[in-house]
Write a protein that holds these residues in place. Structure first.
Motif, PDB file in Angstrom:
ATOM      1  N   HIS A  72      -7.581   4.815  -7.152  1.00 53.62           N
ATOM      2  CA  HIS A  72      -6.352   4.296  -6.526  1.00 53.62           C
ATOM      3  C   HIS A  72      -6.136   2.859  -6.981  1.00 53.62           C
ATOM      4  CE1 HIS A  72      -3.784   3.966  -2.585  1.00 53.62           C
ATOM      5  NE2 HIS A  72      -3.467   2.961  -3.398  1.00 53.62           N
ATOM      6  N   HIS A  74      -2.955  -0.041  -8.670  1.00 55.13           N
ATOM      7  CA  HIS A  74      -1.567  -0.361  -9.062  1.00 55.13           C
ATOM      8  C   HIS A  74      -1.654  -1.489 -10.090  1.00 55.13           C
ATOM      9  CE1 HIS A  74      -0.011   1.309  -5.004  1.00 55.13           C
ATOM     10  NE2 HIS A  74      -1.278   1.057  -4.724  1.00 55.13           N
ATOM     11  N   LYS A 141      -0.902   3.786 -10.598  1.00 57.98           N
ATOM     12  CA  LYS A 141       0.353   4.233  -9.983  1.00 57.98           C
ATOM     13  C   LYS A 141       1.532   3.408 -10.486  1.00 57.98           C
ATOM     14  CE  LYS A 141      -2.178   5.051  -5.692  1.00 57.98           C
ATOM     15  NZ  LYS A 141      -2.415   6.503  -5.739  1.00 57.98           N
ATOM     16  N   HIS A 242      -0.097   7.641   0.750  1.00 56.88           N
ATOM     17  CA  HIS A 242      -0.535   6.419   1.436  1.00 56.88           C
ATOM     18  C   HIS A 242      -0.263   6.674   2.917  1.00 56.88           C
ATOM     19  CE1 HIS A 242      -0.311   4.490  -2.519  1.00 56.88           C
ATOM     20  NE2 HIS A 242      -0.761   3.355  -2.015  1.00 56.88           N
ATOM     21  N   HIS A 265      -5.984   5.083   2.628  1.00 59.93           N
ATOM     22  CA  HIS A 265      -5.968   4.059   3.676  1.00 59.93           C
ATOM     23  C   HIS A 265      -6.567   4.625   4.968  1.00 59.93           C
ATOM     24  CE1 HIS A 265      -4.041   0.714   1.686  1.00 59.93           C
ATOM     25  NE2 HIS A 265      -3.068   1.494   1.268  1.00 59.93           N
ATOM     26  N   ASP A 317      -7.612  -0.193  -4.916  1.00 61.54           N
ATOM     27  CA  ASP A 317      -6.206  -0.411  -4.534  1.00 61.54           C
ATOM     28  C   ASP A 317      -5.663  -1.648  -5.240  1.00 61.54           C
ATOM     29  OD1 ASP A 317      -3.760  -0.038  -3.279  1.00 61.54           O
ATOM     30  OD2 ASP A 317      -4.372  -0.933  -1.371  1.00 61.54           O
TER      31      ASP A 317
HETATM   32 ZN   LIG Z   1      -1.965   1.636  -2.833  1.00 60.17          ZN
END
Ligand SMILES: [Zn+2]
Length: 409
Positions: A72, A74, A141, A242, A265, A317
């Motif tokens: 996960h 970004h 992502k 999410h 999460h 994340d």
């Molecule tokens: Zn995220």
């Protein structure tokens, strides 16, 4: 006449993370043979069948684990939010920062403005930081474009970061990340765009391995998420969510009901949802970096996850707003210190269960015959050290498909 392998490693202690009745699936004095980029044989050296290898390596008694999987992130985005961080710590309120053009809107504006090449160049050192810690698979992502062209550009950049020698890249389309300014007050119309033309454009180029939605009080409703998921399903693309980060939106149960690969999460997830996830095989991806950086107080329901037998993964994340984290080893430490995971659970969370969160458990995540020869070799005396140290990187060497992982710069 034995088998001919491409390479053979001996004198390794293996944390296979496969179930063999021992903690970490450990094999002391192990051997591992590689052919065509895959694990051709793995086990105790004493049981190694007769065979020959083009290359022989002595592991020097080091521990080997599956290559780590960051399931996960970004990491493709324009700009950064360090100045906003500085403003906030100088006493500015969220509202003042938002009025000054801060928050996710600033990242969206910078990402729209950046060229494809600029996005790739900015993401390269982030990917390299992960690779230096033995991360051999990275999920990336989209979600900072929020228009058709920029979402496509972001995913093209993510794909372009992949190479045959560097970490393997998995891409996720997150068009439903936030409502862009031009759709303010028209959230439902924006979802029409995401589930329609945006997903069409992304799928036409084969740019999405999965589709994700940010569902929460400040995100999208379950009804809106269902529309995006239905569009993904129609194209045969798996979904993720999410979920339940800021409030209990029944996101865990919703993800399970839609057969999601993972729900991520989950701080506010309820017990029924966690049980449904276990039944559906939906992985719980916990993100201690965001929990830490946002100074959250609500812990994810670890005991309920354990009771239900829900698989738990950990990820960085990595993103400019809520988790500027580029160390998966630090996430293992935070998973243990903040969430009270055992070091073995933390390691499973960045190997076996992280691979499952990407639908790749048949190919990666454990050291087992037939799987990709993605391996991390460590200068540690016991596997618990991977979760124990803060800001120490004990990686000796990482292999991707049996060859030295190119870590990049
Ligand atoms: Zn995220």
């Amino acid at each position: 006449m034995g088998t001919l392998w491409d390479s053979l490693w001996i004198n390794l202690r293996l944390a296979t993370m496969a179930s063999n009745g021992r903690p970490y699936g450990a094999v002391e004095d192990g051997a591992l043979a590689i052919r065509d980029g895959r694990i051709a044989w793995v086990g105790a050296r004493a049981d190694l069948p007769a065979g020959d290898a083009r290359q022989r390596h002595d592991g020097g008694g080091r521990w080997a684990t599956p290559g780590l999987v960051d399931c996960h992130t970004h990491i493709v985005f324009g700009g950064d939010r360090a100045h906003e961080f500085e403003l906030r710590l100088s006493g500015a309120t969220y509202e003042e920062i938002a009025r000054a053009g801060g928050g996710i809107r600033s990242t969206v504006a910078a990402t729209r403005q950046a060229s494809l090449e600029a996005l790739i160049a900015a993401a390269r050192p982030r990917l390299a930081a992960l690779a230096r810690e033995g991360v051999t698979t990275v999920e990336i992502k989209s979600g900072y474009g929020l228009d058709v062209d920029t979402e496509v550009k972001q995913l093209r950049a993510a794909r372009a970061l992949g190479s045959s020698a560097g970490p393997r890249i998995v891409t996720t389309f997150l068009g439903a990340h936030a409502v862009p300014p031009e759709f303010a007050g028209r959230q439902s119309a924006f979802i029409d765009l995401v589930a329609g033309p945006m997903l069409d454009a992304v799928a036409r180029e084969g740019l999405a391995d999965a589709v994700d939605v940010f569902a929460d009080r400040i995100g999208f409703t379950n009804e809106e998420t269902a529309r995006v998921f239905a569009a993904a399903r129609a194209k045969g693309i798996r979904v993720k969510l999410h979920a339940d980060q800021l409030t209990d939106q029944d996101g865990a149960a919703f993800a399970a009901a839609h057969g999601a690969l993972s729900a991520d999460h989950l701080e506010y997830a309820n017990e029924a949802g966690v049980v449904a996830m276990a039944k559906a095989g939906t992985v719980a991806v916990l993100l201690p970096g965001a929990f830490y950086f946002l100074r959250e107080k609500q812990m994810p329901p670890i005991e309920a996850l354990r009771r239900a037998g829900t698989r738990i993964a950990l990820a960085t994340d990595a993103n400019p707003g809520s988790s500027p984290a580029l160390s998966l080893l630090l996430m293992m430490n935070m998973g243990s210190t903040l969430f009270r995971l055992t070091p073995e659970e933390a390691l499973a969370g960045v190997t076996r269960n992280a691979a499952a969160a990407l639908g790749l458990e048949a190919d990666r995540g454990t050291l087992e015959t037939g799987k990709a020869a993605d391996i991390a070799i460590w200068n540690i005396a016991r596997p618990a050290e991977l979760a124990y140290w803060i800001a120490r990187n004990p990686l000796h060497q990482a292999l991707r498909a049996g060859r030295p992982l190119e870590q990049g710069t």
